[in-house]
Design an enzyme around this catalytic site. Structure first.
Site, PDB file in Angstrom:
ATOM      1  N   HIS A   1      34.225   9.199 -19.852  1.00 51.17           N
ATOM      2  CA  HIS A   1      34.558   8.412 -18.670  1.00 51.17           C
ATOM      3  C   HIS A   1      35.758   8.958 -17.894  1.00 51.17           C
ATOM      4  O   HIS A   1      35.780   8.918 -16.664  1.00 51.17           O
ATOM      5  CB  HIS A   1      34.825   6.954 -19.071  1.00 51.17           C
TER       6      HIS A   1
ATOM      7  N   ASP B   1      25.834   7.103 -18.782  1.00 57.44           N
ATOM      8  CA  ASP B   1      27.236   6.882 -18.440  1.00 57.44           C
ATOM      9  C   ASP B   1      27.635   7.644 -17.181  1.00 57.44           C
ATOM     10  O   ASP B   1      28.369   7.136 -16.325  1.00 57.44           O
ATOM     11  CB  ASP B   1      28.139   7.304 -19.598  1.00 57.44           C
TER      12      ASP B   1
ATOM     13  N   HIS C   1      27.161   0.596 -17.801  1.00 57.93           N
ATOM     14  CA  HIS C   1      25.723   0.425 -18.062  1.00 57.93           C
ATOM     15  C   HIS C   1      25.073  -0.400 -16.952  1.00 57.93           C
ATOM     16  O   HIS C   1      23.973  -0.080 -16.495  1.00 57.93           O
ATOM     17  CB  HIS C   1      25.489  -0.253 -19.407  1.00 57.93           C
TER      18      HIS C   1
ATOM     19  N   HIS D   1      22.136   8.824 -23.452  1.00 61.01           N
ATOM     20  CA  HIS D   1      23.113   7.777 -23.127  1.00 61.01           C
ATOM     21  C   HIS D   1      24.301   8.353 -22.366  1.00 61.01           C
ATOM     22  O   HIS D   1      24.850   7.688 -21.482  1.00 61.01           O
ATOM     23  CB  HIS D   1      23.604   7.049 -24.376  1.00 61.01           C
TER      24      HIS D   1
END
Length: 288
Positions: A269, A247, A88, A243
């Site tokens: 991720h 990321d 973030h 969101h």
């Protein structure tokens, strides 16, 4: 600050030091970070203030040491030198137009604040930015690069700009399927992406706690999802997919600024960093 900030030719850093304090999302401990101006060409570099040996950890794919529910970077030589949940903050640094920055952290994880990139972004703008003499370095994607794992994938295509097209698909009635596209040259990062918060499922909280994760999670820093509704109100109707784009931005910034069109479907991720590693390999090839 608008998208125009991202099209500057000169590198930038912050004018003065910033201190951010708060709870760490996964450890639940108090955390503090200091953002400091950095020299031209130095990139984004992290360090731990609580360790005797001061190790500099560059924000790059080779520094990634863990990808369970967050992006963690660290030193391959000293196992204790890890810093988790950087994504973030990295997105906020990208969105503010910074190229060079020193980030000093009080412990193994940075403060989560409200679960988005917005508080970091606002603090950076408040401190102000300054131009540096060197030209900004932007790596332009020249051929498709992709990473895939089962039904999830992410690819980056040649494109004269920076764009992310993300498809989110959860077998959960509150999330379901959604799609959003962020075009950096035409959209304001601070308005469209920065405020989108991380999210989690109420049914998973106990299991996560057993794994030592989300110990600092609360309604102040995450959207909590129950069987048929969210516990706290959404900032955007499609906050979840926004969101996910946040990321992607944070993880892609491990390679500095790049030009290309990223298309992602249900990626997290692990896939982001896998793609970032492949992009870095191309970058190193071109430097030879």
């Amino acid at each position: 600050m608008t998208h125009l900030q991202l099209e500057r030719e000169k590198q930038q850093t912050i004018k003065k030091e910033i201190i951010v304090q708060g709870i760490a999302l996964h450890s639940g401990q108090e955390a503090e970070l200091k953002l400091k101006p950095a020299q031209p060409g130095s990139g984004i570099v992290f360090s731990r203030l609580d360790l005797e040996e001061k190790i500099k950890i560059p924000a790059e794919p080779a520094s990634v040491v863990n990808l369970v529910r967050n992006t963690t970077i660290g030193s391959k030589k000293i196992k204790a030198a890890k810093i988790s949940t950087i994504e973030h903050l990295m997105a906020a640094v990208w969105g503010s137009g910074i190229d060079n920055l020193i980030i000093e952290v009080s412990g193994p994880e940075i403060p989560v604040i409200d679960g988005s990139a917005l508080p970091y972004y606002q603090q950076i703008l408040k401190a102000g930015l300054k131009d540096q003499p060197q030209k900004r370095r932007v790596f332009k994607i020249k051929e498709p690069i992709f990473a895939r794992a089962e039904a999830s994938y992410i690819t980056i295509l040649p494109y004269d700009g920076f764009k992310i097209s993300y498809t989110l698909d959860y077998e959960h009635p509150v999330i379901g399927s959604s799609y959003f596209e962020f075009e950096a040259a035409q959209m304001d990062f601070s308005q469209e992406i920065a405020g989108a918060r991380t999210f989690g499922f109420a049914a998973e909280v106990e299991k996560l706690h057993e794994q030592g994760l989300a110990l600092g999670g609360s309604l102040e820093n995450a959207v909590l999802i129950e069987a048929t509704k969210t516990v706290n109100p959404l900032r955007f109707e499609n906050e979840f997919v926004r969101h996910k784009i946040l990321d992607v931005i944070g993880d892609m910034f491990l390679n500095g600024r790049i030009m290309g069109h990223i298309i992602a479907v249900k990626s997290g991720h692990r896939l982001h960093v896998k793609l970032a590693e492949k992009i870095r390999a191309k970058m190193l090839e071109e430097e030879k």
